[in-house]
Write a protein that holds these residues in place. Sequence first.
Motif, PDB file in Angstrom:
ATOM      1  N   GLU A   1     -12.154  17.312   8.104  1.00 11.93           N
ATOM      2  CA  GLU A   1     -13.005  16.128   8.074  1.00 11.93           C
ATOM      3  C   GLU A   1     -12.457  15.121   7.071  1.00 11.93           C
ATOM      4  N   LEU A   2     -12.249  13.891   7.505  1.00 19.39           N
ATOM      5  CA  LEU A   2     -11.679  12.861   6.638  1.00 19.39           C
ATOM      6  C   LEU A   2     -12.741  12.191   5.771  1.00 19.39           C
ATOM      7  N   LEU A   3     -13.953  12.778   5.732  1.00 25.96           N
ATOM      8  CA  LEU A   3     -14.993  12.281   4.837  1.00 25.96           C
ATOM      9  C   LEU A   3     -14.657  12.626   3.391  1.00 25.96           C
ATOM     10  N   PHE A   4     -13.858  13.672   3.199  1.00 32.99           N
ATOM     11  CA  PHE A   4     -13.531  14.134   1.861  1.00 32.99           C
ATOM     12  C   PHE A   4     -12.187  13.568   1.422  1.00 32.99           C
ATOM     13  N   GLN A   5     -12.115  13.108   0.182  1.00 35.29           N
ATOM     14  CA  GLN A   5     -10.902  12.468  -0.330  1.00 35.29           C
ATOM     15  C   GLN A   5      -9.688  13.388  -0.244  1.00 35.29           C
ATOM     16  N   ARG A   6      -9.872  14.655  -0.602  1.00 33.37           N
ATOM     17  CA  ARG A   6      -8.737  15.583  -0.591  1.00 33.37           C
ATOM     18  C   ARG A   6      -8.171  15.727   0.818  1.00 33.37           C
ATOM     19  N   ASN A   7      -9.030  15.714   1.837  1.00 33.08           N
ATOM     20  CA  ASN A   7      -8.545  15.852   3.208  1.00 33.08           C
ATOM     21  C   ASN A   7      -7.751  14.625   3.654  1.00 33.08           C
ATOM     22  N   ILE A   8      -8.140  13.442   3.168  1.00 37.34           N
ATOM     23  CA  ILE A   8      -7.381  12.232   3.486  1.00 37.34           C
ATOM     24  C   ILE A   8      -5.969  12.348   2.921  1.00 37.34           C
TER      25      ILE A   8
ATOM     26  N   ASN B   1      -5.650  12.649  -8.591  1.00 37.37           N
ATOM     27  CA  ASN B   1      -5.813  12.185  -9.973  1.00 37.37           C
ATOM     28  C   ASN B   1      -5.092  10.856 -10.210  1.00 37.37           C
ATOM     29  N   LEU B   2      -3.983  10.659  -9.512  1.00 37.48           N
ATOM     30  CA  LEU B   2      -3.283   9.378  -9.611  1.00 37.48           C
ATOM     31  C   LEU B   2      -4.200   8.244  -9.158  1.00 37.48           C
ATOM     32  N   SER B   3      -4.962   8.494  -8.105  1.00 38.96           N
ATOM     33  CA  SER B   3      -5.875   7.467  -7.587  1.00 38.96           C
ATOM     34  C   SER B   3      -7.052   7.233  -8.522  1.00 38.96           C
ATOM     35  N   ARG B   4      -7.365   8.231  -9.362  1.00 39.27           N
ATOM     36  CA  ARG B   4      -8.525   8.120 -10.258  1.00 39.27           C
ATOM     37  C   ARG B   4      -8.149   7.603 -11.641  1.00 39.27           C
ATOM     38  N   GLY B   5      -6.869   7.623 -11.978  1.00 36.32           N
ATOM     39  CA  GLY B   5      -6.444   7.146 -13.287  1.00 36.32           C
ATOM     40  C   GLY B   5      -6.768   8.102 -14.412  1.00 36.32           C
ATOM     41  N   THR B   6      -6.324   9.364 -14.299  1.00 34.00           N
ATOM     42  CA  THR B   6      -6.661  10.374 -15.310  1.00 34.00           C
ATOM     43  C   THR B   6      -5.582  10.565 -16.363  1.00 34.00           C
ATOM     44  N   GLY B   7      -4.509   9.783 -16.329  1.00 40.17           N
ATOM     45  CA  GLY B   7      -3.471   9.913 -17.341  1.00 40.17           C
ATOM     46  C   GLY B   7      -2.526  11.067 -17.061  1.00 40.17           C
TER      47      GLY B   7
END
Length: 443
Positions: free
Chosen positions: A186-193, A135-141
Amino acid sequence: MIEDFRAYIRNENLLDEGDKLVLAVSGGIDSMVMLTLFQHLENEFAVAHCNFKLRGAESDGEEVFLRDYCAARGIELFVKHFETREFASQKGISIEMAARDLRYNWFAELLDVLSYSCVATAHHQDDLIETMLLNLSRGTGIRGLTGIRPKNGKVIRPMLFANRGQILEFARRNNIAYMNDSSNNELLFQRNIIRHQVIPAFEEMNPVFRKNALKTALILRETEMVFRDKIDAIRKQVQERDGPGIRMSMKKIADYGTVNIVLFELLYPFGFNSYQVQEIYNAFSAEAGKTFFSENYRLVKDRDFLIITPRTEHGTARFYIEAGCQDIDEPVPLRFEIIERKGDFQFSRDPRTADLDLELLHFPLILKKWEQGEYFRPLGLTGLKKLSDFFTDEKMSIPEKEAAWILYSGKNVVWILGRRIDDRYKVTSRTAKVFRIRMNEGI
């Protein structure tokens, strides 16, 4: 761990005695540990499993595993298959978001069908930290930085008392069977990264990063409660009902020093993201009429207000009213009455009621939205006037114009509902029968 599980549910008020619930179980270690723990509680439950058809035989294997597990223990199991990739493509969203929307929509349906209290997911402390960073990367407040709440509506997270290491150890000691999900690596998914790269990098800088992140999440959660009270007070000051929608005073919003933050919090419940909120704020000084859309709402910048209305599908629909019809409920609840005109007849002065000369009407009457270029003769005038000009004279906002329903006899306008009838259909001394139309109260 069982006692910690009981204590967490009790301390967070997640369940009451006698509550029945649905357990969201994938077959992975987290959800299988949660399923095992619930078998030590007294609450009645059923299991729900989603087959997203994303991993072929592996997805089907998880389903077979759960079917066998639940059948052997007499646990009621519900399984749903989803065309996740197709859904994601149709909605223009990621596979992760598509799977989330599909499963939570189905869980809500299950709760209604079963009349159960809530659905439990197996999110744990590591998931909370990952969500904070995502959420920090998405800017959700501030809302997003609190991570995952123990309870959100009818969704509870009873595993937030434990971390991944504790869950692994409990599964090992109790020989709990589970399935491995290869997509977790799999590093295709943001959460896994975040899980495999970002968090380990933080831990290199600070070995107690996870502990500190959890402490921060708790502080932010309590801070948000104070913040939410303030936003609710502001909402009462700047917002008011406007028919089917909401309107917010731009002047009152602008009076607050932190306009961007206030505006984001006011618009977030309607599905507007931070980028749209910035554009909406930039439009404060623009001419009226600029429009913004979220998935379910439309916002129009009017003269002095932001007007938010639900997005509707009635645009080109036509509704027919046959002779002898007594009432309709769609698209607007209306009641019809024929009255013999006598000497003591009194017109209704309520704009929500139309008194018309029955003999001048040609059935079926048509109820639809207005179109550009249409004219009518407003009651009391001798000449024709464009509907668009009438709306402007009435100082109607764009949402009010688009929400207006028009009653037609043939191609002629008879009544702009709740506003004005056409002079050509008014009751006169020659009228024998009055066709009275009433809009329902509250509409």
